[in-house]
Design an enzyme around this catalytic site. Structure first.
Site, short mmCIF file in Angstrom:
data_model
loop_
_atom_site.label_atom_id
_atom_site.label_comp_id
_atom_site.label_asym_id
_atom_site.label_seq_id
_atom_site.Cartn_x
_atom_site.Cartn_y
_atom_site.Cartn_z
N ASP A 71 0.83 -1.21 0.00
CA ASP A 71 0.00 0.00 0.00
C ASP A 71 0.86 1.26 0.00
OD1 ASP A 71 0.70 -0.77 2.69
OD2 ASP A 71 -0.70 0.73 3.45
N GLU A 133 0.01 -1.31 5.67
CA GLU A 133 1.09 -0.89 6.57
C GLU A 133 0.94 0.58 6.93
OE1 GLU A 133 4.96 0.92 7.69
OE2 GLU A 133 3.71 1.34 5.94
#
Length: 382
Positions: A71, A133
């Site tokens: 991400d 994350e």
């Protein structure tokens, strides 16, 4: 495919944390399959996102984990001059969201897959690509839970966050908390008859600042880090409807960036004690339904790896340097380390370029990371 080519593919996927990462994960899974590497997916609860785990080499022993998140942070409101989700090469730099944080590392790992596959690995290499994350190290937790049930725990983990390929052995942890203050409204002309939620929140923020001042005392410093102390800050606040109404609601978000060894929950416990024993009695003396509610937002541990450990010696060999350092930002490394998997942080790019418009990574950094991956192939084959 080269690491540059693979990075171009990865940047093309919009994997901002609010979006699904499944298209990128399927690309990676197909790429691995083309090289004869099986992988498994671990989805989130609604199936919109997935972690990927793959092993190359013997499966009957522990190995080295190459871990990175898929991400990226949003581009909303940033003045990008170049396409955010289309890689652009200029003057030895590759531009695009995630080039440095941290799809550059993922690209180098994937580019090394044919070499890992062709080598006769004595020790396996594991690929761990996670989701979410950037919003609290959420996805990697299911990878770690999965590993707890496996017969062979990995021997080491390399988190490829951007460190300019300097070996990093430590970072701070984080605790994020939301406070909701429920007051009692009334006409502002009769303000003492109500409970002002904003003013109560302000008192709590002042207490947070006082705690931060205590933590900044030189007696608590650890000079390996910058800043060398645990920090407290309020990042978001919202409340009130109109100037002539005593506000009934206010919420604010605050965080602790904690040195390893300091329990950030101590700050929350002190804030809860302050709310329960000093603020709420005064509020409820005016209106019994008032309240202060604490909600968890994010939490992950810090990282401290000993310079004498095997994983530290490994990353020194791979990076070609043993000037170990620390970073100010957090990573998934603390969670791996907490689970008993010795962890270091080392990856291409510089975090100074991360999270900014026109994010970029130097091609030279990718080339150096490619070389590091080849040294890892040789090491695991020995």
């Amino acid at each position: 495919m080269t690491s540059q080519e693979l990075l171009g593919k990865l940047v093309g996927f919009d994997t901002v944390s609010r979006e699904s990462n499944l298209a990128l994960i399927e690309f990676v899974r197909n790429y691995l399959s083309q090289h004869g590497v099986d992988s498994e997916l671990i989805h989130n609860e609604d199936g919109s996102k997935a972690n990927l785990w793959a092993t190359i080499g013997p499966a009957d022993r522990g190995g080295v984990v190459l871990s990175g998140h898929t991400d990226v942070v949003p581009v909303d409101g940033q003045p990008w001059m170049l396409p955010a989700f289309e890689m652009t090469e200029r003057d030895g730099k590759l531009y695009g969201r995630g080039t440095t944080d941290m799809k550059g590392y993922l690209a180098c790992v994937l580019a090394a897959v044919p070499s890992f596959k062709a080598a006769k690995l004595e020790t396996p290499v594991h690929l761990a690509f996670s989701y979410d994350e950037e919003v609290g190290c959420l996805g990697v937790r299911s990878i770690i839970s999965m590993l707890e049930d496996r017969p062979h725990k990995p021997l080491a983990c390399i988190i490829g966050e951007p460190t300019e390929l300097k070996p990093v052995l430590g970072h701070k942890g984080k605790l994020g908390v939301r406070c909701r203050v429920h007051g009692a409204p009334c006409h502002s002309a009769y303000a003492p008859e109500g409970v002002n939620a904003i003013e109560t929140a302000a008192k709590m923020i002042v207490r947070l600042n006082q705690i931060g001042d205590r933590l900044a005392d030189p007696a608590h410093h650890d000079e390996r880090f910058y800043p060398p102390f645990s920090t407290v800050q309020t990042g978001v606040i919202e409340g009130g409807r109109a100037l002539n109404i005593v506000p009934s609601e206010c919420r604010f978000d605050w965080e602790v960036r904690s040195l390893p060894g300091f329990d950030a929950n101590e700050v929350e416990r002190e804030m809860r004690d302050y709310a329960d024993n000093e603020l709420l009695p005064r509020m409820r003396a005016i209106e019994a339904t008032t309240d202060i509610v604490f909600e968890p937002l994010q939490a992950y541990p810090g990282l401290t790896t000993e310079a004498s450990s095997e994983v530290a010696r490994l990353i020194a060999t791979l990076a070609g340097r043993d000037d170990f350092g620390t970073v100010a930002y957090g990573t998934e490394g603390g969670l791996f380390h907490e689970a008993g998997i010795p962890t270091v942080v080392c990856g291409p790019g510089c975090m100074d370029q991360g999270h900014k418009p026109d994010e970029f990574i130097a091609i030279e950094q990718l080339e150096r990371c490619d070389a590091m991956m080849q040294r890892l192939v040789e090491h695991l084959s020995a």
